[in-house]
Enzyme design. Structure first.
Site, PDB file in Angstrom:
ATOM      1  N   LYS A  11     158.949  12.162  69.338  1.00  0.00           N
ATOM      2  CA  LYS A  11     158.658  13.486  70.543  1.00  0.00           C
ATOM      3  C   LYS A  11     156.997  13.434  70.299  1.00  0.00           C
ATOM      4  O   LYS A  11     156.396  12.446  70.487  1.00  0.00           O
ATOM      5  CB  LYS A  11     159.328  14.554  69.980  1.00  0.00           C
ATOM      6  CG  LYS A  11     160.948  14.104  69.438  1.00  0.00           C
ATOM      7  CD  LYS A  11     161.732  15.480  69.463  1.00  0.00           C
ATOM      8  CE  LYS A  11     163.076  14.941  69.324  1.00  0.00           C
ATOM      9  NZ  LYS A  11     164.091  15.891  69.005  1.00  0.00           N
ATOM     10  N   HIS A  97     166.844  12.093  78.036  1.00  0.00           N
ATOM     11  CA  HIS A  97     166.737  13.021  76.722  1.00  0.00           C
ATOM     12  C   HIS A  97     167.082  14.572  77.209  1.00  0.00           C
ATOM     13  O   HIS A  97     166.400  14.804  78.118  1.00  0.00           O
ATOM     14  CB  HIS A  97     165.490  12.596  75.926  1.00  0.00           C
ATOM     15  CG  HIS A  97     165.538  13.198  74.582  1.00  0.00           C
ATOM     16  ND1 HIS A  97     165.500  14.651  74.220  1.00  0.00           N
ATOM     17  CD2 HIS A  97     165.936  12.779  73.282  1.00  0.00           C
ATOM     18  CE1 HIS A  97     165.682  14.997  72.976  1.00  0.00           C
ATOM     19  NE2 HIS A  97     165.979  13.604  72.353  1.00  0.00           N
ATOM     20  N   GLU A 167     174.012  12.322  72.361  1.00  0.00           N
ATOM     21  CA  GLU A 167     173.363  13.459  71.553  1.00  0.00           C
ATOM     22  C   GLU A 167     173.898  14.908  72.060  1.00  0.00           C
ATOM     23  O   GLU A 167     173.284  15.132  73.208  1.00  0.00           O
ATOM     24  CB  GLU A 167     171.833  13.247  71.916  1.00  0.00           C
ATOM     25  CG  GLU A 167     171.143  11.954  71.402  1.00  0.00           C
ATOM     26  CD  GLU A 167     169.719  12.279  71.124  1.00  0.00           C
ATOM     27  OE1 GLU A 167     169.472  11.920  69.975  1.00  0.00           O
ATOM     28  OE2 GLU A 167     169.108  12.783  71.839  1.00  0.00           O
ATOM     29  N   SER A 215     170.326  15.814  64.577  1.00  0.00           N
ATOM     30  CA  SER A 215     170.129  15.908  63.319  1.00  0.00           C
ATOM     31  C   SER A 215     170.572  14.869  62.302  1.00  0.00           C
ATOM     32  O   SER A 215     171.095  15.167  61.333  1.00  0.00           O
ATOM     33  CB  SER A 215     170.950  17.297  62.702  1.00  0.00           C
ATOM     34  OG  SER A 215     170.366  18.331  63.699  1.00  0.00           O
TER      35      SER A 215
END
Ligand code: PGA
Length: 258
Positions: A11, A97, A167, A215
């Site tokens: 990121k 994303h 995700e 996570s």
């Protein structure tokens, strides 16, 4: 044998190349003995050229970008194109994303990016995931829509370079409510392959790598890879620590699907 794909999504971190180098350099050593894994590091685009020099042809260690614009060049202030990223050393690119979607990217724009990146010869890590998981399975409609819109109109032969990352948004980032379970991931991966088969055919869909992200940590990585039968992982926070990411890479190297 197919290698597990373990993707580091840094990121907007870290702030300097000095810090980036401190995370990347140890991974060169880690990957040396891990023959069943490919590590894909996705740093901020500005660090790609130096990262490329640093990893200089280390086997099973590749670079990726975190986004790509669809036009190769032109009057698009602030955009970095797939062509530029490839020339800067990226072999992969993360597209769609949830954090890009939260900034306003829609399915149609993700589709343009996927098309441009595949055309450029990049391997695409296409992220899909619902914001909320409901009991009745309505969230599957969101997944289906994201996949169908994202893959629309893309020549089938280009899709050989596609990777999908599941995700669920509620499990991504520091505000995550909880981590998904490996058993749930098995279901989502089957669903993703089923929808994808409409675009790439049954045989290619069976082989389509589907990663889990959200996570991921050294505590849960092996569960997703063994019980969850994930083809790999997309790792955010834990990828910023060389020790933790190395631990995950080692687990992936050992993982056996049940
Ligand atoms: P996280 O991020 O591992 O910090 O939850 C994952 C991602 O956003 O790809």
């Amino acid at each position: 044998m197919r290698r597990k794909l373990i993707v580091a999504n840094w990121k907007s971190n870290p702030e300097s190349w000095r810090e980036a180098k401190a995370i990347l350099a140890p991974l060169k050593r880690t990957i040396k003995n891990l023959t069943k894994v490919e590590a894909i590091i996705c740093p901020p685009a500005i660090f790609l050229p130096d990262s490329f020099t640093l990893i200089s042809k280390t086997q099973r260690l590749s670079l990726g970008a975190q986004d790509a614009f669809w036009e190769p060049t032109g009057p698009y202030t602030g955009q970095v194109s797939a062509a530029m990223l490839r020339k800067a050393g990226a072999k992969y690119v993360i597209l769609g994303h949830s954090e890009r979607r939260a900034l306003g990217e829609n399915n149609g724009q993700t589709n343009l990016k996927i098309k441009a990146a595949l055309k450029e010869g990049l391997r695409v890590i296409f992220c899909v995931g619902e914001k909320e998981r409901d009991q009745h399975g309505f969230y599957l409609k969101t997944l289906k829509q994201q996949l169908e819109d994202g893959l629309k109109g893309i020549p089938r032969k280009w899709l050989a370079d596609l990777v999908v990352a599941y995700e669920p948004v509620w499990s991504v980032g520091a505000k995550a409510r909880r981590v998904d379970t490996p058993a749930d991931f098995v279901e989502q991966a089957i669903f993703i392959k089923k929808v994808a088969s409409g675009f790439i055919g049954n045989e290619a869909a069976r082989k389509l790598p589907v990663l889990y992200g959200g996570s991921v940590s050294p505590k849960n990585a092996s569960g997703f890879l063994s019980v969850g039968e994930a083809d790999g992982l997309l790792v955010g926070r834990a990828s910023l620590c060389a020790d933790k990411f190395s631990d995950i890479l080692r687990q992936a190297n050992e993982a056996k699907s049940l």
